[in-house]
Motif scaffolding. Sequence first.
Motif, PDB file in Angstrom:
ATOM      1  N   GLU A  61      72.298 -26.601 -36.337  1.00  0.00           N
ATOM      2  CA  GLU A  61      71.520 -27.625 -36.403  1.00  0.00           C
ATOM      3  C   GLU A  61      72.066 -28.806 -35.429  1.00  0.00           C
ATOM      4  O   GLU A  61      71.185 -29.343 -34.789  1.00  0.00           O
ATOM      5  CB  GLU A  61      71.358 -28.124 -37.585  1.00  0.00           C
ATOM      6  N   ALA A  62      73.439 -28.988 -35.484  1.00  0.00           N
ATOM      7  CA  ALA A  62      73.850 -29.990 -34.482  1.00  0.00           C
ATOM      8  C   ALA A  62      73.480 -29.569 -33.012  1.00  0.00           C
ATOM      9  O   ALA A  62      73.158 -30.421 -32.168  1.00  0.00           O
ATOM     10  CB  ALA A  62      75.259 -30.205 -34.829  1.00  0.00           C
ATOM     11  N   ARG A  63      73.883 -28.377 -32.724  1.00  0.00           N
ATOM     12  CA  ARG A  63      73.601 -27.952 -31.355  1.00  0.00           C
ATOM     13  C   ARG A  63      72.300 -27.813 -30.940  1.00  0.00           C
ATOM     14  O   ARG A  63      71.848 -28.355 -29.785  1.00  0.00           O
ATOM     15  CB  ARG A  63      74.366 -26.664 -31.195  1.00  0.00           C
ATOM     16  N   ILE A  64      71.238 -27.521 -31.855  1.00  0.00           N
ATOM     17  CA  ILE A  64      69.940 -27.665 -31.628  1.00  0.00           C
ATOM     18  C   ILE A  64      69.457 -29.146 -31.297  1.00  0.00           C
ATOM     19  O   ILE A  64      68.713 -29.339 -30.373  1.00  0.00           O
ATOM     20  CB  ILE A  64      69.086 -26.986 -32.767  1.00  0.00           C
ATOM     21  N   GLU A  65      69.963 -30.043 -32.232  1.00  0.00           N
ATOM     22  CA  GLU A  65      69.811 -31.194 -31.851  1.00  0.00           C
ATOM     23  C   GLU A  65      70.301 -31.996 -30.393  1.00  0.00           C
ATOM     24  O   GLU A  65      69.679 -32.503 -29.782  1.00  0.00           O
ATOM     25  CB  GLU A  65      70.246 -32.163 -33.070  1.00  0.00           C
ATOM     26  N   GLU A  66      71.511 -31.508 -30.041  1.00  0.00           N
ATOM     27  CA  GLU A  66      72.102 -31.750 -28.965  1.00  0.00           C
ATOM     28  C   GLU A  66      71.236 -31.271 -27.739  1.00  0.00           C
ATOM     29  O   GLU A  66      70.724 -32.036 -26.837  1.00  0.00           O
ATOM     30  CB  GLU A  66      73.559 -31.428 -28.735  1.00  0.00           C
ATOM     31  N   LEU A  67      70.739 -29.924 -27.989  1.00  0.00           N
ATOM     32  CA  LEU A  67      70.047 -29.369 -26.774  1.00  0.00           C
ATOM     33  C   LEU A  67      68.587 -30.163 -26.720  1.00  0.00           C
ATOM     34  O   LEU A  67      68.249 -30.145 -25.509  1.00  0.00           O
ATOM     35  CB  LEU A  67      69.670 -27.778 -27.139  1.00  0.00           C
ATOM     36  N   GLU A  68      67.995 -30.414 -27.633  1.00  0.00           N
ATOM     37  CA  GLU A  68      66.754 -31.051 -27.674  1.00  0.00           C
ATOM     38  C   GLU A  68      66.772 -32.299 -26.964  1.00  0.00           C
ATOM     39  O   GLU A  68      66.014 -32.779 -26.475  1.00  0.00           O
ATOM     40  CB  GLU A  68      66.272 -31.097 -28.985  1.00  0.00           C
ATOM     41  N   LYS A  69      67.670 -33.146 -27.469  1.00  0.00           N
ATOM     42  CA  LYS A  69      68.152 -34.465 -26.642  1.00  0.00           C
ATOM     43  C   LYS A  69      68.571 -34.181 -24.935  1.00  0.00           C
ATOM     44  O   LYS A  69      67.912 -34.811 -24.205  1.00  0.00           O
ATOM     45  CB  LYS A  69      69.302 -35.191 -27.025  1.00  0.00           C
ATOM     46  N   ILE A  70      68.941 -33.323 -24.738  1.00  0.00           N
ATOM     47  CA  ILE A  70      69.273 -32.935 -23.123  1.00  0.00           C
ATOM     48  C   ILE A  70      68.367 -32.618 -22.454  1.00  0.00           C
ATOM     49  O   ILE A  70      67.714 -33.170 -21.508  1.00  0.00           O
ATOM     50  CB  ILE A  70      70.288 -31.685 -22.918  1.00  0.00           C
ATOM     51  N   LEU A  71      67.324 -31.541 -23.132  1.00  0.00           N
ATOM     52  CA  LEU A  71      66.108 -30.972 -22.454  1.00  0.00           C
ATOM     53  C   LEU A  71      65.180 -32.520 -22.436  1.00  0.00           C
ATOM     54  O   LEU A  71      64.305 -32.281 -21.571  1.00  0.00           O
ATOM     55  CB  LEU A  71      65.531 -29.934 -23.439  1.00  0.00           C
ATOM     56  N   LYS A  72      65.024 -33.253 -23.511  1.00  0.00           N
ATOM     57  CA  LYS A  72      64.025 -34.372 -23.663  1.00  0.00           C
ATOM     58  C   LYS A  72      64.448 -35.257 -22.450  1.00  0.00           C
ATOM     59  O   LYS A  72      63.157 -35.759 -22.000  1.00  0.00           O
ATOM     60  CB  LYS A  72      64.267 -35.124 -24.935  1.00  0.00           C
ATOM     61  N   ASN A  73      65.462 -35.281 -22.120  1.00  0.00           N
ATOM     62  CA  ASN A  73      65.807 -36.563 -21.103  1.00  0.00           C
ATOM     63  C   ASN A  73      66.187 -35.721 -19.710  1.00  0.00           C
ATOM     64  O   ASN A  73      66.921 -36.205 -18.863  1.00  0.00           O
ATOM     65  CB  ASN A  73      66.957 -37.298 -21.424  1.00  0.00           C
ATOM     66  N   ALA A  74      65.836 -34.377 -19.760  1.00  0.00           N
ATOM     67  CA  ALA A  74      66.069 -33.427 -18.284  1.00  0.00           C
ATOM     68  C   ALA A  74      65.214 -34.069 -17.195  1.00  0.00           C
ATOM     69  O   ALA A  74      64.045 -34.326 -17.248  1.00  0.00           O
ATOM     70  CB  ALA A  74      65.948 -32.310 -18.512  1.00  0.00           C
ATOM     71  N   GLU A  75      65.814 -33.954 -16.219  1.00  0.00           N
ATOM     72  CA  GLU A  75      65.509 -34.498 -14.671  1.00  0.00           C
ATOM     73  C   GLU A  75      65.724 -33.092 -13.920  1.00  0.00           C
ATOM     74  O   GLU A  75      66.856 -33.160 -13.395  1.00  0.00           O
ATOM     75  CB  GLU A  75      65.866 -35.645 -14.177  1.00  0.00           C
ATOM     76  N   VAL A  76      64.871 -32.358 -13.400  1.00  0.00           N
ATOM     77  CA  VAL A  76      65.201 -31.103 -12.767  1.00  0.00           C
ATOM     78  C   VAL A  76      65.069 -31.312 -11.199  1.00  0.00           C
ATOM     79  O   VAL A  76      63.994 -31.711 -10.576  1.00  0.00           O
ATOM     80  CB  VAL A  76      64.147 -29.907 -13.185  1.00  0.00           C
ATOM     81  N   VAL A  77      66.270 -30.632 -10.774  1.00  0.00           N
ATOM     82  CA  VAL A  77      66.479 -30.795  -9.279  1.00  0.00           C
ATOM     83  C   VAL A  77      65.666 -29.699  -8.545  1.00  0.00           C
ATOM     84  O   VAL A  77      66.143 -28.577  -8.933  1.00  0.00           O
ATOM     85  CB  VAL A  77      67.906 -31.094  -8.682  1.00  0.00           C
ATOM     86  N   VAL A  78      64.731 -30.044  -7.706  1.00  0.00           N
ATOM     87  CA  VAL A  78      64.041 -28.575  -7.014  1.00  0.00           C
ATOM     88  C   VAL A  78      64.843 -28.354  -5.912  1.00  0.00           C
ATOM     89  O   VAL A  78      65.000 -29.104  -4.813  1.00  0.00           O
ATOM     90  CB  VAL A  78      62.574 -28.996  -6.617  1.00  0.00           C
ATOM     91  N   GLU A  79      65.760 -27.264  -6.269  1.00  0.00           N
ATOM     92  CA  GLU A  79      66.771 -26.769  -5.272  1.00  0.00           C
ATOM     93  C   GLU A  79      65.930 -26.567  -3.681  1.00  0.00           C
ATOM     94  O   GLU A  79      66.928 -26.772  -2.920  1.00  0.00           O
ATOM     95  CB  GLU A  79      67.672 -25.860  -5.559  1.00  0.00           C
ATOM     96  N   ASP A  80      64.867 -25.845  -3.951  1.00  0.00           N
ATOM     97  CA  ASP A  80      64.211 -25.566  -2.362  1.00  0.00           C
ATOM     98  C   ASP A  80      64.087 -26.733  -1.522  1.00  0.00           C
ATOM     99  O   ASP A  80      63.808 -26.719  -0.364  1.00  0.00           O
ATOM    100  CB  ASP A  80      62.878 -24.643  -2.686  1.00  0.00           C
TER     101      ASP A  80
END
Length: 159
Positions: A61-80
């Motif tokens: 549950e702690a890891r799920i919460e951590e991953l959800e925070k990471i993904l919620k604040n994610a900014e994806v770099v478009v490598e192309d």
Amino acid sequence: MEGKKNILTYEGLKKYEDELHDLKVYKRKEVAQKIKEAREQGDLSENAEYDAAKDEQRDIEARIEELEKILKNAEVVVEDEVDLDKINIGCVVKIKDMEAKQELTYKIVGSTEANSLKGKISNESPVGRALIGAKVGDTVKVEVPVGILKYKVLEIQRA
């Protein structure tokens, strides 16, 4: 971690989404089954399997919460779309350590994805910070506890 943008490559985003899916869909059911089986054994006060399963559930549950925070604040770099004129997040850079005379290859990623054992260095690390914005042919200086390291930029590529 709240509010801070987590800069991710598409590969990193996919990895975290897959891990989150696995934890929510499979691991939760797995640990719930372990807890159910441990409960059926009777007295919970001295049941090591129950305690271990509850600890595992807490970790999941702690890891799920951590991953959800990471993904919620994610900014994806478009490598192309990474500009190959200068070093930036999402590119692979080949540099030469001017003192050791050896060539090194790194992928520049956000701090969330950094893994030096896999050749992924953070844009926030001393070396990553020094390399950001450098061009082929530039020599960058990196201040580290043992002194100043110099790297010559040999090549910039897309990942």
